[in-house]
Design a protein around this motif. Structure first.
Motif, PDB file in Angstrom:
ATOM      1  N   LYS A 233      -9.423 -26.740  -3.555  1.00 15.76           N
ATOM      2  CA  LYS A 233      -9.946 -26.598  -2.267  1.00 15.76           C
ATOM      3  C   LYS A 233     -10.500 -25.148  -1.803  1.00 15.76           C
ATOM      4  CE  LYS A 233      -8.745 -29.764   1.152  1.00 15.76           C
ATOM      5  NZ  LYS A 233      -8.054 -30.050   2.133  1.00 15.76           N
ATOM      6  N   PRO A 234      -9.243 -24.156  -2.060  1.00 11.58           N
ATOM      7  CA  PRO A 234      -9.527 -22.780  -1.852  1.00 11.58           C
ATOM      8  C   PRO A 234     -10.286 -22.145  -2.968  1.00 11.58           C
ATOM      9  CG  PRO A 234      -7.369 -23.082  -2.403  1.00 11.58           C
ATOM     10  CD  PRO A 234      -7.711 -24.379  -2.373  1.00 11.58           C
TER      11      PRO A 234
ATOM     12  N   SER B 262     -14.122 -23.587  -2.072  1.00 12.79           N
ATOM     13  CA  SER B 262     -14.660 -23.108  -0.838  1.00 12.79           C
ATOM     14  C   SER B 262     -14.095 -21.790  -0.539  1.00 12.79           C
ATOM     15  CB  SER B 262     -14.235 -23.963   0.328  1.00 12.79           C
ATOM     16  OG  SER B 262     -14.411 -25.395   0.075  1.00 12.79           O
ATOM     17  N   PRO B 263     -14.153 -20.708  -1.379  1.00 17.04           N
ATOM     18  CA  PRO B 263     -13.672 -19.325  -0.883  1.00 17.04           C
ATOM     19  C   PRO B 263     -13.798 -18.851   0.566  1.00 17.04           C
ATOM     20  CG  PRO B 263     -15.347 -19.181  -2.701  1.00 17.04           C
ATOM     21  CD  PRO B 263     -15.252 -20.694  -2.351  1.00 17.04           C
ATOM     22  N   PRO B 264     -12.938 -18.257   0.907  1.00 17.78           N
ATOM     23  CA  PRO B 264     -13.152 -17.694   2.193  1.00 17.78           C
ATOM     24  C   PRO B 264     -14.119 -16.450   2.387  1.00 17.78           C
ATOM     25  CG  PRO B 264     -11.181 -16.591   1.233  1.00 17.78           C
ATOM     26  CD  PRO B 264     -11.911 -17.620   0.265  1.00 17.78           C
ATOM     27  N   PHE B 265     -15.159 -16.520   1.284  1.00 22.33           N
ATOM     28  CA  PHE B 265     -16.293 -15.338   1.679  1.00 22.33           C
ATOM     29  C   PHE B 265     -17.368 -16.010   0.882  1.00 22.33           C
ATOM     30  CE2 PHE B 265     -15.781 -14.957  -3.090  1.00 22.33           C
ATOM     31  CZ  PHE B 265     -14.493 -14.820  -3.271  1.00 22.33           C
TER      32      PHE B 265
END
Ligand SMILES: [Zn+2]
Ligand SMILES: [Zn+2]
Length: 142
Positions: free
Chosen positions: A115-116, A119-122
């Protein structure tokens, strides 16, 4: 909170010293979860959807009054290489870490692990701009 007077089916700490062999219906996906096949004495989450129930403060103590569904939100790898799941309670937000069972749904485990990365947080489409801000030129040279 009056824990002393609370009626309990088992003594405090019962499940720390005894295997839980009860079957239960998963409140999330409705599947019958039996203790056989887990590869451990403590089946604390559904092998199909990996959801757990908020019944413990410490693993096996059955001390929590919450009783809500706990979603699997992350997986991590222990020192010995064994995978564990982080569960988060839908109602109160409590977090707990649980060993994976031998028959846990491997696709579900993988999807949580990926998941991360997916969908990276940037924003990936602005990677050039970001690396420029960080001092590199970020351009793809041919
Ligand atoms: Zn389930
Ligand atoms: Zn809770």
């Amino acid at each position: 909170m009056n824990r002393e007077n609370k009626k309990r089916k088992y003594e405090k700490g019962y499940y720390k010293n005894h295997p839980c062999t009860e079957s239960f219906i998963c409140k999330n996906c409705g599947r019958l979860v039996v203790s056989a096949g887990a590869g451990s004495n403590h089946r604390n989450h559904c092998p199909n959807c990996l959801c757990s129930m908020h019944v413990d403060h410490e693993p096996g103590d059955r001390e929590s009054d919450c009783g809500s569904i706990m979603d699997p939100v992350a997986v991590w790898v222990r020192k010995n290489g064994e995978w564990a799941i982080i569960h988060r309670c839908r109602r109160c937000g409590a977090l707990s870490s649980n060993r994976v069972a031998a028959d846990d749904n491997p696709m579900k485990l993988m999807s949580i692990a990926m998941k991360p990365l997916c969908s990276p947080p940037f924003p990936l489409e602005r990677i050039e701009e970001m690396t420029a801000l960080m001092g590199g030129d970020g351009k793809l040279h041919g």
